[in-house]
Each structure stands twice: as structure tokens, then as C-alpha cells.
Enzyme design. Structure first.
Site, PDB file in Angstrom:
ATOM      1  CD  GLU A  53     102.146   1.181 -10.608  1.00 15.87           C
ATOM      2  OE1 GLU A  53     103.100   1.683 -11.225  1.00 15.87           O
ATOM      3  OE2 GLU A  53     101.301   1.851  -9.974  1.00 15.87           O
ATOM      4  CG  ASN A 111     109.091   9.173  -0.467  1.00 17.23           C
ATOM      5  OD1 ASN A 111     109.648   8.312   0.219  1.00 17.23           O
ATOM      6  ND2 ASN A 111     107.824   9.487  -0.276  1.00 17.23           N
ATOM      7  CG  HIS A 561     106.568  17.945  -1.915  1.00 14.27           C
ATOM      8  ND1 HIS A 561     107.148  18.749  -0.947  1.00 14.27           N
ATOM      9  CD2 HIS A 561     107.181  16.741  -1.796  1.00 14.27           C
ATOM     10  CE1 HIS A 561     108.054  18.053  -0.284  1.00 14.27           C
ATOM     11  NE2 HIS A 561     108.100  16.830  -0.790  1.00 14.27           N
TER      12      HIS A 561
END
Length: 625
Positions: A53, A111, A561
Site C-alpha cells: 500500500e 468517502n 466514482h
């Protein structure tokens, strides 16, 4: 170097200490999909997995754990990649920001948490594009598998008119917690009632894939702790962290996948090259598969950096072409949305009051002490709607005429399946079981024209307290792209969504922007907004369709999105991965994230990304056995 099967000491996730020379599976991206796969694969103690990551481990940061602080992380490089599009021709040359999670948990950690579910016809369209087994019936169990739904109190159920919720179809054992918050106000209460008076009462549970109308969405929030539930907390919890066969390395930027051409002409992934926090570049080998879960912008970026993409582009940048596929990075789709803010009555609270530091600090104190108040969030007001103009007796004929006007030769086709996609989108627009738009009500002002950065357009810079009505395209026709500009993984790719480049998108948005005027004049919502109150943009009062058509360039931004850039389709149709999510031309390189979605589903996509990752985990296990 150590054997990956040996127990690890308790070490910082960003440290390369005790990193093995090889792992069975290497997952690039510890976000919404990557951590799902890592958790599921390491359920087998004999399977070793490394997750790389690029962001840091901030699982305990209050800005992530507090549901109502999502916007505070956008445009902050500690949490956000800070992607920006190219100037958009149809938006008066404006650029558009795209917050993407740069931390464990990915975008599910930053989000707003809204939990929406796609339509049946939207998911069935994936199979119709050549992906056997990717349909609503096959995917439905995975939408249940990833989450646990906890219903609210009876009082909240009545207040939000949740009679359409069917407890029997909800998830009951999944890692992601889904709930309605306890903090509800008049806006949340009157939203479904307003749509009921417009004969748009919600029909069917969202998980059935058939419902539309005005309703309330739950959020990814733990019902007891009132904290955000995301991939980092759900799939990488304290128990999963104890697994000796799972290694998660944060602050590790993957530069490319190491690929080798085999004698049979196929390409095999041998490992990945990455740079750690210490700045040290190194290679780690893979025994079985490399899985890209870097998202719709960075998975195609990594494919191109690794030599999979358009030969013309790669040669120009000095990258050896391993698999020539010009469709990598193409087919970019996003839910473009138009935003208009309306001033609320003085006794209605919205997040705009947080411009006052005293009020904001008081809300923080309330949340920290009792886990109550505005920052618990938990309920979002939505509506999946058809084009209301065409609900009358002869509406279907008029809609067909409109589609005939805009679809043929409206925009150049950028890849082979685009005509097939448009035929499927047309069928969805004409279906009684799908929607053309997703309405949302945000409890804060949005200033699209104030600047591209989220720190500008999502800040309460205009005097007064507002709600914003958003209308987002359920199934956009415009297609964009994302591509690298150099061979350096540190250089951001060029993102060009080409918003409203297909004229039908603006036509659909305009009809719903015009319908906003009907919505705000309908009781009981009308009584919560100031009569003749201020608006953002200030001069926007839409009475005619022509006026609405002109608003797109001023009011449209992204719903964040992005999908489709490593599309799951046969290669001859413009696909990048096959129905098992293996990159065309390779044997053991998969992509599992929003980039594989061939046709964007309606509503917020985090539920779909979780479901895709759950199904992908089963596909990988099948191949393993």
C-alpha cells in the site's frame, strides 16, 4: 530476508524488516478491494500474501474513524492522492478533483460512506458484454457477504419511512458494518414524504435491484461504536493482523510488475518492483499471482508502466511493450453530477454551521464524549428516478424519439464494444426497473465554480446555511481515458473523463435539473427551504429546459466514482481482463477493483467494489485448488 511462513514480530507496517523474498500472492493496493482479497486468501494458513500500500497506516486517525469528517481528508496529501482531471471542454475548461484514498482502507476510508446498491439490469449488462457468470443473480450473494446490516430503532424506522427494507435480504455476517445513524433531522424525515407526494415512493428493498423512488440510504458505520466501518477495519481487524501468513507493507510505492514472456507466447508475472518508506527500491517475487487493486486510475497506470498497453504510447515513453493492448486506460466512466444549493430555514441545521470554530469544536467534543450528534452521520437522502417527462401516457414513444435523436453518431466510438454498451444503456433508460439519475441531498453547500480543489468547492464560503441537491447520471454515455505520461510511477497519470462529451448526458441531466424546481416547491420539503432564499450559483432559477441545458458547464462536477479503465470484456470488444479478471495475454496477473467494471452501475460504487472483491476471492481460490 526471511521465510514468509515464519511468525513475524510486532513491527510497524511501513517497515521492510522481515520481508520475505517471495509470497504466494502479491496484492498491489491495500484499499477497498485489496484488503478483502488479502483477508479471504489468508483464511487458509498455508497461503502467504503480501499487500503493498502506497499510503500510510492511519486506521486510528480520528479523521477516518469519525464518520462526519470525510470531507476534511479530501485534498489532504496524508489521505488523498489529490488527482485532478485535465481541463474539461464541456465544463468551460474547468478541471475536476478526484479524491482517492491513500491509506490502508483506500477510498472506503475517506468517502462519505453512503451505501447504495446497483440495479438488476445494470449488473445483468456485464454478462451481456461477454462476461459469463457476471450477472445480478450470481453477484447478489456477494453483496450480502461483505456486510452486516443492523436496523435502527422502531422510532427511526418510522421517521425515515423504512417500510421498504426487507431484513431477510440484508447481510448478517459480513465484515463491513452498515447502519442508519441515530442523528436524524427534519430534512431526513421529510425527504421520503416529499417523493411520496410526487408519486415516487420507494418500491422494493435496494438489495433486490428493482427499487426506485425517494428513500434513505444507510452508511458504512458501526452501529455501536458510531465509527466508520471500512476495508481497513472490517477486513484487516486485530484478528486478521495476527495471521503470520499475511504481511501488509504500507508506504510502499509499486513501480511496476515484473513480467516475463514464456515459451508458449503468454506472459507471466514474476514479482513486483517497489520503493519503501526508506526510499529503498527492491523486488519481491511471487509464487502464484500478482493482483492489482490500485483503483480505476492507478491499475491501468501500473499496467502501462509494466509494459501492458498501447504499443504507440509505451514506445514513445521508452517502455518495452510486453502485451500490446490499446484499450488499457480507455472506457473511463464516472457519475457526472449537477449541484445546486438552496438556503434552508433558520431553525434547520446543516454542516455549514461548522464554519464557526466554536460550533465545530463543540461537535467534536460531543462526538468524542458520547458518540452522538451531527458527526455520527449515518443517513443519506437519495432517489433513483426515471426521466419524469416521459412517465405520461405517450412518454415511451417520446423517450424513444429522444434516444433516436442523440444516440446515432452522437460521438466517435473509442473502442469496439461501445455501440453494444450504448444499446444496453438505451434498454436501461427505457426500462421501468432502472433509473436515469441518482438524486442526493447533501447537508452542506457546494460551490462548484469556487475552484476545483475540494478544499474550495466543499467549504462553506458563501454566507448562510444550505442543502445541496445533486443529480448524478446513473448510466453515463460519455467515455474518457487515463494514461501515463512518463515511465516514472511517481508521476500522476493524465485523467480525462470527457464529461458531457456525449450530448445525451447533458440532456438527461438538464431534465432532472429542471425537475429540481418541482421538488423544492413540493411539501413538506418546501417548508424547510427559505422562500425566495439564496442559491448557489446565485443566479440559477430554472424554468425552461433550455435554461437547464446551459447549466451543465457551471454546475457539473464528479461524484467520485471512476470505473471501467481495465474493463472486463473479451479483448476483441475492447477488454483488458477476462471474466476471471486475468489480464488478457497473461497467465497470473489479475485486476480486482472498480477499473474492471465494464458498464458503470447506478449509485455509489463502494458496495459493488466490495462485492467484486468477494467474488474475485472465490475465483482465485478456485484457481488455487
Amino acid at each position: 530476508m526471511t521465510d514468509s511462513s515464519l511468525p513475524l514480530p510486532s513491527i510497524e507496517t511501513s517497515s521492510i524488516e522481515c520481508l520475505a523474498e517471495s509470497y504466494d500472492y502479491i496484492i498491489v493496493g491495500g484499499g477497498t478491494s485489496g484488503l478483502v482479497i488479502a483477508s479471504r486468501l489468508t483464511e487458509d494458513p498455508n497461503v502467504t500474501v503480501l499487500v503493498l500500500e502506497a499510503g500510510s497506516d492511519k486506521l486510528h486517525d480520528s479523521r477516518i474513524t469519525t464518520p462526519g469528517l470525510a470531507v476534511a481528508m479530501w485534498d489532504d496529501p496524508q489521505f488523498d492522492w489529490q488527482f485532478m482531471t485535465t481541463p474539461q471542454d464541456e465544463l468551460n475548461g474547468r478541471t475536476v478533483a478526484h479524491p482517492r484514498g491513500k491509506t490502508l482502507g483506500g477510498s472506503s476510508a475517506i468517502n462519505v460512506g453512503l451505501m447504495a446498491y446497483p440495479s438488476k439490469s445494470g449488473l445483468d449488462s456485464w454478462e451481456k458484454l461477454g462476461n459469463k457468470g457476471w450477472n445480478f443473480d450470481t453477484l447478489r450473494p456477494y453483496y450480502r457477504k461483505f456486510h452486516t446490516y443492523t436496523p435502527p430503532s422502531k422510532a427511526v424506522q418510522e421517521l425515515l419511512a423504512l417500510d421498504y427494507m426487507d431484513q431477510s435480504v440484508q447481510g448478517t455476517t459480513g465484515p463491513i458494518q452498515v447502519s442508519f445513524g441515530d442523528f436524524q433531522g427534519q430534512l431526513q424525515k421529510q425527504w421520503p414524504e416529499t417523493f411520496k407526494r410526487l408519486n415516487m415512493k420507494y418500491t422494493g428493498d435496494p438489495l433486490t435491484g428493482l427499487g426506485f423512488g425517494g428513500h434513505s440510504n444507510p452508511a458504512s458505520i458501526h452501529p455501536k461504536s458510531k465509527t466508520r466501518s471500512h476495508a481497513g477495519t472490517g477486513y484487516y481487524d486485530s484478528e486478521v493482523r495476527k495471521r503470520v501468513n499475511l504481511r501488509v507493507l504500507s508506504e510502499a510505492l509499486v513501480e511496476k510488475v515484473i513480467l516475463k514472456m514464456m515459451e508458449d507466447g503468454h506472459v507471466s508475472a514474476k514479482g513486483v518492483q517497489f520503493s519503501s518508506k526508506a526510499g529503498k527500491g527492491q523486488i519481491v517475487n511471487v509464487n502464484k499471482e500478482v493482483i492489482l487493486s490500485a483503483g480505476a486510475f492507478q491499475s491501468p497506470q501500473l499496467l502501462e508502466l509494466s509494459g501492458i498497453g498501447s504499443r504507440n504510447l509505451l514506445e514513445r515513453l521508452g517502455i518495452e511493450t510486453v502485451v500490446d493492448n490499446p484499450f488499457v486506460g480507455e472506457n473511463l466512466q464516472d457519475h457526472a453530477m449537477a449541484c445546486i444549493s438552496f438556503e434552508v430555514e433558520d431553525d434547520i441545521a446543516t454542516a455549514d454551521v461548522f464554519r464557526d470554530p466554536k460550533i465545530f469544536n463543540a461537535a467534536i467534543d460531543e462526538y468524542n464524549k458520547s458518540k452522538t450528534g451531527f458527526l455520527t452521520s449515518g443517513t443519506y437522502c437519495s432517489a433513483f428516478m426515471p426521466i419524469v417527462d416521459f412517465l405520461k401516457h405517450d412518454g415511451q414513444a417520446e423517450l424513444s424519439d429522444l434516444l433516436d435523436q442523440y444516440l446515432p453518431n452522437a460521438a466517435p466510438l473509442s473502442f469496439p464494444a461501445q455501440k453494444q454498451q450504448y444499446d444496453l444503456l438505451r434498454a436501461m433508460l427505457q426500462s421501468k426497473d432502472d433509473s436515469s439519475i441518482h438524486y442526493c441531498m447533501a447537508l452542506f453547500q457546494i460551490n462548484v465554480e469556487a475552484g476545483s480543489a475540494p478544499s474550495k468547492c466543499f467549504s462553506p464560503i458563501t454566507e448562510g446555511n444550505y442543502v445541496t441537491l445533486l443529480v448524478a447520471l446513473s448510466h453515463p454515455f460519455s467515455r474518457g481515458s487515463v494514461h501515463i505520461t512518463s515511465a516514472d510511477a511517481r508521476d500522476k497519470p493524465v485523467i480525462d473523463p470527457k464529461y458531457l462529451s456525449h450530448p445525451l448526458d447533458n440532456e438527461i441531466l438538464a431534465r432532472h435539473v429542471q425537475y429540481m424546481e418541482t421538488l423544492i416547491r413540493t411539501e413538506p420539503l418546501a417548508s424547510l427551504l427559505k422562500k425566495d432564499g439564496r442559491r448557489i450559483p446565485a443566479d440559477v432559477h430554472v424554468e425552461t429546459l433550455e435554461e437547464a441545458r446551459k447549466l451543465g458547464p457551471r454546475t457539473v462536477t464528479s461524484n467520485f466514482h471512476p470505473t471501467g479503465t481495465c474493463a472486463m470484456m473479451p479483448k476483441e470488444l475492447g477488454g483488458v481482463v477476462d471474466e476471471r479478471l486475468i489480464v488478457h495475454g497473461t497467465t497470473n496477473l489479475r485486476v480486482v477493483d472498480a477499473s474492471i467494471i465494464p458498464l458503470e452501475p447506478r449509485g455509489n460504487i463502494q458496495s459493488s467494489v466490495f462485492a467484486i472483491a468477494e467474488r474475485a476471492s472465490d475465483l482465485i481460490k478456485e484457481a488455487m485448488n
